[in-house]
Design an enzyme around this catalytic site. Structure first.
Site, PDB file in Angstrom:
ATOM      1  N   SER A   1       0.849  -1.199   0.000  1.00 53.73           N
ATOM      2  CA  SER A   1       0.000   0.000   0.000  1.00 53.73           C
ATOM      3  C   SER A   1       0.878   1.239   0.000  1.00 53.73           C
ATOM      4  CB  SER A   1      -0.866   0.012   1.268  1.00 53.73           C
ATOM      5  OG  SER A   1      -1.564   1.240   1.374  1.00 53.73           O
TER       6      SER A   1
ATOM      7  N   TYR B   1      -2.738  -0.584  10.270  1.00 57.69           N
ATOM      8  CA  TYR B   1      -2.621  -0.883   8.829  1.00 57.69           C
ATOM      9  C   TYR B   1      -1.266  -0.407   8.299  1.00 57.69           C
ATOM     10  CZ  TYR B   1      -4.021  -1.215   3.906  1.00 57.69           C
ATOM     11  OH  TYR B   1      -4.105  -1.528   2.576  1.00 57.69           O
TER      12      TYR B   1
ATOM     13  N   LYS C   1       1.771  -2.755   6.709  1.00 51.41           N
ATOM     14  CA  LYS C   1       2.239  -2.600   5.322  1.00 51.41           C
ATOM     15  C   LYS C   1       3.713  -2.186   5.279  1.00 51.41           C
ATOM     16  CE  LYS C   1      -1.568  -3.832   3.179  1.00 51.41           C
ATOM     17  NZ  LYS C   1      -1.640  -5.057   2.359  1.00 51.41           N
TER      18      LYS C   1
HETATM   19  P1  NAP Z   1     -11.164  -6.610  -1.091  1.00 52.31           P
HETATM   20  O1  NAP Z   1     -11.935  -6.031  -2.213  1.00 52.31           O
HETATM   21  O2  NAP Z   1     -11.755  -6.661   0.277  1.00 52.31           O
HETATM   22  O3  NAP Z   1     -10.733  -8.090  -1.523  1.00 52.31           O
HETATM   23  C1  NAP Z   1     -10.027  -8.884  -0.628  1.00 52.31           C
HETATM   24  C2  NAP Z   1      -9.798 -10.238  -1.244  1.00 52.31           C
HETATM   25  O4  NAP Z   1      -9.029 -11.030  -0.347  1.00 52.31           O
HETATM   26  C3  NAP Z   1     -11.078 -11.016  -1.493  1.00 52.31           C
HETATM   27  O5  NAP Z   1     -10.881 -11.855  -2.620  1.00 52.31           O
HETATM   28  C4  NAP Z   1     -11.217 -11.844  -0.236  1.00 52.31           C
HETATM   29  O6  NAP Z   1     -12.057 -12.967  -0.449  1.00 52.31           O
HETATM   30  C5  NAP Z   1      -9.749 -12.198   0.001  1.00 52.31           C
HETATM   31  N1  NAP Z   1      -9.428 -12.546   1.381  1.00 52.31           N
HETATM   32  C6  NAP Z   1      -9.675 -11.820   2.499  1.00 52.31           C
HETATM   33  N2  NAP Z   1      -9.245 -12.474   3.579  1.00 52.31           N
HETATM   34  C7  NAP Z   1      -8.691 -13.643   3.131  1.00 52.31           C
HETATM   35  C8  NAP Z   1      -8.071 -14.745   3.775  1.00 52.31           C
HETATM   36  N3  NAP Z   1      -7.918 -14.789   5.113  1.00 52.31           N
HETATM   37  N4  NAP Z   1      -7.621 -15.761   3.006  1.00 52.31           N
HETATM   38  C9  NAP Z   1      -7.771 -15.735   1.659  1.00 52.31           C
HETATM   39  N5  NAP Z   1      -8.346 -14.720   1.011  1.00 52.31           N
HETATM   40  C10 NAP Z   1      -8.801 -13.679   1.733  1.00 52.31           C
HETATM   41  O7  NAP Z   1      -9.767  -5.866  -0.895  1.00 52.31           O
HETATM   42  P2  NAP Z   1      -8.898  -4.991  -1.932  1.00 52.31           P
HETATM   43  O8  NAP Z   1      -9.284  -3.585  -1.782  1.00 52.31           O
HETATM   44  O9  NAP Z   1      -8.896  -5.640  -3.267  1.00 52.31           O
HETATM   45  O10 NAP Z   1      -7.456  -5.137  -1.254  1.00 52.31           O
HETATM   46  C11 NAP Z   1      -6.541  -6.129  -1.662  1.00 52.31           C
HETATM   47  C12 NAP Z   1      -5.169  -5.803  -1.110  1.00 52.31           C
HETATM   48  O11 NAP Z   1      -4.771  -4.515  -1.560  1.00 52.31           O
HETATM   49  C13 NAP Z   1      -5.088  -5.759   0.413  1.00 52.31           C
HETATM   50  O12 NAP Z   1      -3.864  -6.299   0.832  1.00 52.31           O
HETATM   51  C14 NAP Z   1      -5.138  -4.268   0.730  1.00 52.31           C
HETATM   52  O13 NAP Z   1      -4.506  -3.965   1.934  1.00 52.31           O
HETATM   53  C15 NAP Z   1      -4.367  -3.724  -0.466  1.00 52.31           C
HETATM   54  N6  NAP Z   1      -4.649  -2.325  -0.765  1.00 52.31           N
HETATM   55  C16 NAP Z   1      -5.904  -1.924  -1.082  1.00 52.31           C
HETATM   56  C17 NAP Z   1      -6.128  -0.592  -1.386  1.00 52.31           C
HETATM   57  C18 NAP Z   1      -7.481  -0.082  -1.765  1.00 52.31           C
HETATM   58  O14 NAP Z   1      -7.643   1.135  -1.789  1.00 52.31           O
HETATM   59  N7  NAP Z   1      -8.459  -0.929  -2.061  1.00 52.31           N
HETATM   60  C19 NAP Z   1      -5.082   0.332  -1.355  1.00 52.31           C
HETATM   61  C20 NAP Z   1      -3.811  -0.121  -1.026  1.00 52.31           C
HETATM   62  C21 NAP Z   1      -3.597  -1.442  -0.732  1.00 52.31           C
HETATM   63  P3  NAP Z   1     -12.763 -13.772   0.802  1.00 52.31           P
HETATM   64  O15 NAP Z   1     -13.317 -12.710   1.698  1.00 52.31           O
HETATM   65  O16 NAP Z   1     -13.765 -14.646   0.145  1.00 52.31           O
HETATM   66  O17 NAP Z   1     -11.670 -14.553   1.436  1.00 52.31           O
END
Ligand code: NAP
Length: 252
Positions: A144, A157, A161
């Site tokens: 992130s 968080y 990260k």
């Molecule tokens: P999201 O839409 O909530 O998707 C999360 C994904 O991870 C889903 O496929 C979820 O499916 C899976 N997941 C969650 N817990 C899990 C577990 N214990 N084991 C296996 N799979 C799991 O999140 P996102 O926004 O795409 O974020 C993805 C990554 O990007 C994260 O690491 C987040 O910190 C990082 N990030 C996001 C942003 C942002 O703005 N969105 C910015 C910077 C970094 P299930 O719930 O079915 O397991």
């Protein structure tokens, strides 16, 4: 003299494991890799969502299979990876945020976020890297922009990260001789289920607008090119670093 040739962005014949691949940023990465020719194993906890994603990818003509997996269960990760044919690319996008003012953080929230963002990320990389020894590969952690700066209500968080960046550098040093590259992608705010609570908060929306230099927040598509770059030979000499896709947030 022959002209230099651009290294290939194609991934034909490669096999990729994408955790958190059923939605959000992970889904974007899964599609980017599949579109470039890789066979993609889409992993997450919800069997229905993983299967629906794989079905949709198959309909689009991509090669994908489903893996129901909780990445915080280290033994289950080790068992699942042992069952898979060798993996060339790991994208770890499974992650969690539980935001609160630092004065109010509970040990439960700290443990839950650390368990997935740090411990699972570490042992997933270790498990796949053990399999990559002698063959090489590319490991991509979805970190992130908060791995490079602080943010409001985000001490846990941000801490987790920042830890991902540290482990990535150290793993890259150890595994470089094995041709295993380890990098992170550091997105700014991307519209996904994870960030919905933040975008629903007017004060946070104002904060975000004041920090991003380009005049918009991110979409999943903004991460796809970065993922393809780090997965492919186009980044063959890139390891131990982070690729910021932050709209200029960390520029100042
Ligand atoms: P999201 O839409 O909530 O998707 C999360 C994904 O991870 C889903 O496929 C979820 O499916 C899976 N997941 C969650 N817990 C899990 C577990 N214990 N084991 C296996 N799979 C799991 O999140 P996102 O926004 O795409 O974020 C993805 C990554 O990007 C994260 O690491 C987040 O910190 C990082 N990030 C996001 C942003 C942002 O703005 N969105 C910015 C910077 C970094 P299930 O719930 O079915 O397991």
């Amino acid at each position: 003299m022959p002209l230099p040739r651009t290294p290939s962005f194609r991934l034909d014949g490669k096999r990729a494991l994408v955790t958190g691949g059923s939605r959000g940023i992970g889904l974007g990465c899964a599609v980017a890799l599949a579109e470039a020719g890789a066979h993609v194993i889409v992993a997450a906890r919800s069997a229905a969502q993983v299967q629906a994603t794989v079905d949709e990818m198959a309909q689009a003509g991509f090669s994908a299979e489903a893996l129901v997996l909780d990445v915080t269960d280290i033994a289950a990760v080790q068992a699942a990876v042992a069952e898979l044919a060798p993996i060339d690319i790991l994208v770890n996008s499974a992650g969690l945020a539980r935001h609160s003012p630092a004065l109010e953080t509970t040990p439960e929230d700290f443990d839950a976020v650390a368990a997935i963002n740090i411990k699972a990320a570490y042992f997933l990389a270790q498990t796949v890297a053990r399999q990559m020894v002698g063959r090489g590969g590319s490991i991509i952690q979805i970190s992130s922009q908060m791995a490079h700066v602080g943010g409001i209500d985000r001490a846990v968080y941000c801490g987790t990260k920042h830890a991902v960046e540290g482990m990535t550098k150290a793993m890259a040093i150890e595994w470089g001789p094995e041709q295993i590259r380890v990098n992170t992608i550091c997105p700014t705010f991307i519209l996904t289920e994870l960030t919905k609570p933040t975008f629903d908060d007017p004060e946070k929306r104002e904060w975000i607008a004041s920090k991003i230099k380009l005049p918009r927040v991110g979409q999943v598509e903004d991460i796809m090119g970065a993922c393809l770059f780090l997965a492919s030979d186009a980044s063959a000499l890139v390891t131990g670093t982070s690729l910021l896709v932050d709209g200029g947030w960390t520029a100042g």
